[in-house]
Design an enzyme around this catalytic site. Structure first.
Site, mmCIF file in Angstrom:
data_model
loop_
_atom_site.group_PDB
_atom_site.id
_atom_site.type_symbol
_atom_site.label_atom_id
_atom_site.label_comp_id
_atom_site.label_asym_id
_atom_site.label_seq_id
_atom_site.Cartn_x
_atom_site.Cartn_y
_atom_site.Cartn_z
ATOM 1 N N GLU A 81 0.706 -1.260 0.166
ATOM 2 C CA GLU A 81 -0.042 -0.038 0.013
ATOM 3 C C GLU A 81 0.804 1.155 0.036
ATOM 4 O OE1 GLU A 81 -2.933 0.241 3.245
ATOM 5 O OE2 GLU A 81 -3.733 2.101 2.621
ATOM 6 N N LYS A 259 -7.202 -0.362 11.573
ATOM 7 C CA LYS A 259 -6.712 -0.822 10.517
ATOM 8 C C LYS A 259 -5.328 -0.202 10.292
ATOM 9 C CE LYS A 259 -5.988 -1.152 5.748
ATOM 10 N NZ LYS A 259 -5.227 -0.205 4.928
ATOM 11 N N ASP A 275 4.378 -14.225 11.879
ATOM 12 C CA ASP A 275 2.901 -14.629 11.581
ATOM 13 C C ASP A 275 2.320 -13.359 11.757
ATOM 14 O OD1 ASP A 275 0.535 -15.654 11.705
ATOM 15 O OD2 ASP A 275 1.167 -17.523 12.736
ATOM 16 N N HIS A 372 -2.008 10.424 0.322
ATOM 17 C CA HIS A 372 -1.985 9.179 -0.186
ATOM 18 C C HIS A 372 -1.857 8.994 -1.811
ATOM 19 C CE1 HIS A 372 -3.231 4.912 0.247
ATOM 20 N NE2 HIS A 372 -4.061 5.152 -0.627
HETATM 21 C C1 LIG Z 1 2.333 11.263 2.855
HETATM 22 C C2 LIG Z 1 2.705 12.313 3.843
HETATM 23 C C3 LIG Z 1 3.749 11.581 4.569
HETATM 24 C C4 LIG Z 1 3.071 13.540 3.053
HETATM 25 O O1 LIG Z 1 3.185 14.583 3.829
HETATM 26 P P1 LIG Z 1 4.022 15.797 3.512
HETATM 27 O O2 LIG Z 1 3.604 16.865 4.707
HETATM 28 O O3 LIG Z 1 3.597 16.207 2.001
HETATM 29 O O4 LIG Z 1 5.509 15.468 3.691
HETATM 30 P P2 LIG Z 1 6.735 16.448 3.801
HETATM 31 O O5 LIG Z 1 7.001 16.691 2.211
HETATM 32 O O6 LIG Z 1 6.547 17.596 4.521
HETATM 33 O O7 LIG Z 1 7.525 15.472 4.554
HETATM 34 C C5 LIG Z 1 7.830 15.091 5.771
HETATM 35 C C6 LIG Z 1 8.346 13.700 5.778
HETATM 36 O O8 LIG Z 1 7.290 12.615 5.499
HETATM 37 C C7 LIG Z 1 8.195 11.686 4.705
HETATM 38 N N1 LIG Z 1 7.864 11.502 3.560
HETATM 39 C C8 LIG Z 1 7.385 12.834 2.658
HETATM 40 N N2 LIG Z 1 6.919 12.173 1.611
HETATM 41 C C9 LIG Z 1 7.484 10.940 1.365
HETATM 42 C C10 LIG Z 1 7.622 9.758 0.263
HETATM 43 N N3 LIG Z 1 7.067 10.116 -0.729
HETATM 44 N N4 LIG Z 1 8.387 8.766 0.573
HETATM 45 C C11 LIG Z 1 8.819 8.597 1.714
HETATM 46 N N5 LIG Z 1 8.815 9.493 2.866
HETATM 47 C C12 LIG Z 1 8.378 10.608 2.435
HETATM 48 C C13 LIG Z 1 9.738 11.893 4.796
HETATM 49 O O9 LIG Z 1 10.158 11.483 6.262
HETATM 50 C C14 LIG Z 1 9.637 13.435 5.154
HETATM 51 O O10 LIG Z 1 10.684 14.161 5.897
HETATM 52 P P3 LIG Z 1 12.288 13.966 5.683
HETATM 53 O O11 LIG Z 1 12.523 12.677 6.485
HETATM 54 O O12 LIG Z 1 12.546 13.490 4.329
HETATM 55 O O13 LIG Z 1 12.884 15.148 6.170
HETATM 56 C C15 LIG Z 1 1.613 12.766 4.757
HETATM 57 O O14 LIG Z 1 0.510 13.272 3.988
HETATM 58 C C16 LIG Z 1 0.826 11.625 5.499
HETATM 59 O O15 LIG Z 1 1.575 11.254 6.568
HETATM 60 N N6 LIG Z 1 -0.429 11.074 5.143
HETATM 61 C C17 LIG Z 1 -1.002 9.942 6.028
HETATM 62 C C18 LIG Z 1 -1.040 8.870 5.066
HETATM 63 C C19 LIG Z 1 -1.382 7.476 5.532
HETATM 64 O O16 LIG Z 1 -1.719 7.480 6.693
HETATM 65 N N7 LIG Z 1 -1.366 6.450 4.579
HETATM 66 C C20 LIG Z 1 -1.857 5.341 5.150
HETATM 67 C C21 LIG Z 1 -2.641 4.566 4.058
HETATM 68 S S1 LIG Z 1 -4.327 5.107 4.103
HETATM 69 C C22 LIG Z 1 -5.011 3.913 5.315
HETATM 70 O O17 LIG Z 1 -5.078 2.798 4.936
HETATM 71 C C23 LIG Z 1 -5.364 4.104 6.711
HETATM 72 C C24 LIG Z 1 -6.449 5.286 7.176
HETATM 73 C C25 LIG Z 1 -6.075 6.343 6.797
HETATM 74 O O18 LIG Z 1 -7.562 4.616 6.503
HETATM 75 C C26 LIG Z 1 -6.379 4.960 8.655
HETATM 76 C C27 LIG Z 1 -7.438 5.725 9.426
HETATM 77 O O19 LIG Z 1 -8.604 5.954 8.717
HETATM 78 O O20 LIG Z 1 -7.260 5.989 10.742
HETATM 79 N N1 LIG Z 2 -2.351 -19.924 16.363
HETATM 80 C C1 LIG Z 2 -1.238 -19.731 15.955
HETATM 81 O O1 LIG Z 2 -0.861 -18.550 16.087
HETATM 82 C C2 LIG Z 2 -0.502 -20.811 15.455
HETATM 83 C C3 LIG Z 2 0.799 -20.359 14.992
HETATM 84 N N2 LIG Z 2 1.798 -21.360 14.284
HETATM 85 C C4 LIG Z 2 3.149 -21.157 14.017
HETATM 86 O O2 LIG Z 2 4.236 -21.325 14.782
HETATM 87 C C5 LIG Z 2 5.120 -20.823 14.446
HETATM 88 C C6 LIG Z 2 6.019 -20.273 15.832
HETATM 89 O O3 LIG Z 2 6.378 -21.063 16.714
HETATM 90 P P1 LIG Z 2 7.579 -21.127 17.682
HETATM 91 O O4 LIG Z 2 7.295 -21.896 18.793
HETATM 92 O O5 LIG Z 2 7.906 -19.849 17.679
HETATM 93 O O6 LIG Z 2 8.785 -21.482 16.704
HETATM 94 P P2 LIG Z 2 9.675 -22.778 16.687
HETATM 95 O O7 LIG Z 2 9.258 -23.934 17.093
HETATM 96 O O8 LIG Z 2 10.423 -22.601 15.552
HETATM 97 O O9 LIG Z 2 10.720 -22.185 17.662
HETATM 98 C C7 LIG Z 2 10.654 -22.045 18.968
HETATM 99 C C8 LIG Z 2 11.817 -22.943 19.501
HETATM 100 O O10 LIG Z 2 13.295 -22.453 19.448
HETATM 101 C C9 LIG Z 2 13.920 -23.049 20.445
HETATM 102 N N3 LIG Z 2 14.564 -21.754 20.861
HETATM 103 C C10 LIG Z 2 16.009 -21.713 20.877
HETATM 104 N N4 LIG Z 2 16.685 -20.492 21.211
HETATM 105 C C11 LIG Z 2 15.340 -19.897 21.875
HETATM 106 C C12 LIG Z 2 15.154 -18.748 22.426
HETATM 107 N N5 LIG Z 2 16.217 -17.816 22.794
HETATM 108 N N6 LIG Z 2 13.778 -18.305 22.781
HETATM 109 C C13 LIG Z 2 12.781 -19.030 22.525
HETATM 110 N N7 LIG Z 2 13.070 -20.306 21.885
HETATM 111 C C14 LIG Z 2 14.154 -20.849 21.652
HETATM 112 C C15 LIG Z 2 12.986 -23.568 21.480
HETATM 113 O O11 LIG Z 2 13.264 -24.988 21.864
HETATM 114 P P3 LIG Z 2 13.825 -26.093 21.074
HETATM 115 O O12 LIG Z 2 15.162 -25.604 20.236
HETATM 116 O O13 LIG Z 2 13.660 -27.443 22.008
HETATM 117 O O14 LIG Z 2 12.735 -26.636 20.122
HETATM 118 C C16 LIG Z 2 11.411 -23.204 21.100
HETATM 119 O O15 LIG Z 2 10.597 -24.214 21.288
HETATM 120 C C17 LIG Z 2 4.888 -19.707 13.310
HETATM 121 O O16 LIG Z 2 5.532 -20.296 12.083
HETATM 122 C C18 LIG Z 2 3.319 -19.814 13.512
HETATM 123 O O17 LIG Z 2 3.004 -19.363 12.258
HETATM 124 C C19 LIG Z 2 1.387 -22.728 14.634
HETATM 125 C C20 LIG Z 2 0.141 -23.121 15.090
HETATM 126 C C21 LIG Z 2 -0.792 -22.003 15.676
#
Ligand SMILES: CC(C)(COP(=O)([O-])OP(=O)([O-])OC[C@H]1O[C@@H](n2cnc3c(N)ncnc32)[C@H](O)[C@@H]1OP(=O)([O-])[O-])[C@@H](O)C(=O)NCCC(=O)NCCSC(=O)C[C@@](C)(O)CC(=O)[O-]
Ligand SMILES: NC(=O)C1=CN([C@@H]2O[C@H](COP(=O)(O)OP(=O)(O)OC[C@H]3O[C@@H](n4cnc5c(N)ncnc54)[C@H](OP(=O)(O)O)[C@@H]3O)[C@@H](O)[C@H]2O)C=CC1
Length: 419
Positions: A81, A259, A275, A372
């Protein structure tokens, strides 16, 4: 000093941006090449899921300007997006005036559920489960000695009697510290292993043994103070407060509000190989726990600045799942520079708050379409068939005319090609 504040990063070419990120995160030539060219190799993809016929790509962008708990972060975001990455960078830039984002985390505890049915006296069964807590914990922990050695494992047991269409059931919860993993596999293994013991203790029949995605003991929180003078003055503060009140009072608006938060969070969750369905399910279930509400909150402090906070479950890992299998996820974790599931969860909360603030600021002022649609216009131009320099020319005209539509883009492209 290392900084994520890179003004005009978006004006650089893809290669120039990558070079900047590589410098920031110490990426090797091989890692840069993987991002630019190689992607996810087919042989790895073939081992990740079933019946693989290829891979499916998403753009990977970098949000700049994030200062979180005093540390500089560049944030990798995999998303289709337009304007999400720009919005996150924009909000993070504004947050810096008051020190960026501050975060908190409740710990790595996930819940494994065991459903006990066909009980004559479910409250007595609940009592017996709690009385045998230590035995249940011991049985669960036999399943994952590595996790236990790391300080994790099953820590506690809860039991609840719930009312269902088949009468009362006993639901046992294993509370498992999963350390740096998302934890589903570890928790599911434990839940399955203790089920026969729980049947013996209760005399009931166990059906489901599975993790819960409503991870209420694994909450990530973030806070930022947005200086009223930086974000556009008192009117903007008032507009955002009005937007927040709307979301709080109306589930139709609240779904969109949340969202917008997940726009940022899911993009980072995907980029790090985690995940995203698990995180999305947790977020919306948590939002609905007392009637569907916004995951962010806003207040005005005594200086008139806007204070934003967010709290949501964050079941993500830096180990396990696809985080170490997908080479691109490994590189994204390196770019982020996070060393634990906790740090990743904290960063994700900050990203969610930034994303929401940027959207509300746009919505409460000029509207979402200007920022946007300017960025969306690029997609429309490409869909119309524009290539290379034609894309920028078509975008400029569509935005100037405020007609970001495919039919107009096609006309404009034809006109440009005739010249
Ligand atoms: C789009 C902006 C940022 C423009 O905003 P602007 O005021 O025109 O930006 P600017 O030119 O003043 O720049 C400010 C900073 O924005 C960044 N920036 C600026 N332009 C760019 C670009 N092209 N690519 C990457 N970064 C950009 C960049 O960081 C920049 O500063 P810098 O770091 O350069 O000094 C602003 O209008 C904004 O924040 N809009 C919000 C847009 C948004 O939320 N989009 C999400 C998708 S819509 C949606 O799905 C969600 C929604 C909206 O429905 C959720 C809800 O309803 O709550
Ligand atoms: N409802 C849900 O969300 C569900 C999600 N999943 C899936 O399960 C997966 C994630 O499971 P997850 O258990 O995280 O993955 P893994 O089983 O791949 O990894 C966890 C394992 O890594 C080992 N391990 C080694 N170092 C560490 C550490 N520092 N901290 C923790 N564990 C360590 C552990 O034991 P050891 O080495 O003994 O194995 C541990 O059990 C994802 O792919 C997800 O999509 C699956 C079913 C349902």
């Amino acid at each position: 000093m290392k900084t994520s504040r890179i003004p005009g990063f978006y004006k650089l070419s893809v290669k120039e941006r990558l070079r900047k990120v590589a410098e920031f995160a110490n990426l090797s030539e091989e890692e840069m090449n993987a991002l630019l060219e190689k992607g996810l190799p087919n042989d790895i993809a073939d081992r990740m899921i079933e019946n693989v016929i290829g891979t499916f790509e998403l753009p990977l962008g970098i949000a700049t300007n994030f200062l979180i708990d005093g540390k500089e972060y560049l944030i990798p975001m995999a998303i289709e997006e337009p304007s999400v990455v720009a919005a996150a960078s924009n909000a993070a830039k504004m947050a810096r005036a008051k020190g960026g984002f501050f975060t908190d985390y409740s710990g790595n505890i996930m819940i494994g559920q065991i459903q006990v049915t066909k009980l004559k006296d479910p409250n007595s069964a609940k009592f017996e489960v709690l009385r045998h807590k230590e035995e249940i914990i011991e049985k669960a922990n036999e399943q994952d000695p590595i996790l236990v050695n790391l300080g994790g494992g099953c820590k506690d047991v809860e039991a609840r009697v719930i009312n269902t269409r088949f009468g009362e059931m006993l639901i046992v919860h294993l509370l498992v510290d999963v350390k740096d993993a998302m934890g589903a596999n570890a928790v599911n293994t434990m839940a399955e292993a203790v089920a026969p013991l729980i049947e013996r203790i209760t005399g009931g029949k166990v059906y489901l043994r599975i993790i819960s995605n409503l991870a209420v003991y694994r909450l990530a929180r973030a806070k930022a103070i947005f200086d009223k003078n930086v974000i556009g003055g008192e009117e903007v503060v008032e507009g955002i407060m009005q937007a927040y009140a709307f979301a709080e009072a109306d589930p139709f608006r609240c779904a969109t509000h949340n969202k917008g938060i997940m726009n940022g969070i899911s993009a980072v969750v995907i980029a790090t190989g985690n995940d995203f369905r698990a995180v999305e399910a947790g977020a919306h279930a948590y939002a609905a726990i007392h009637g569907y509400k916004p995951l962010t909150r806003y207040e005005v402090n005594e200086d008139g600045d806007l204070v934003g906070t967010i709290e949501l479950p964050m079941a993500v890992g830096v180990i396990g799942g696809a985080t170490k299998v997908n080479p691109l996820a490994k590189i994204c974790l390196k770019i982020l520079g996070v060393n634990s599931a906790e740090e990743l969860a904290r960063v994700l909360a900050a990203v969610g708050l930034a994303q929401n603030f940027a959207a509300l600021r746009a919505l409460a002022t000029e509207g979402i379409q200007r920022g946007h649609m300017e960025l969306h216009a690029r997609n429309v131009a490409i869909m119309a068939g524009a290539v290379g320099e034609e894309i920028d020319k078509v975008v400029e005209i569509l935005v100037r005319e405020r007609k970001v539509r495919l039919d107009r883009a096609k006309e404009v492209l034809e006109e440009i090609r005739k010249k």
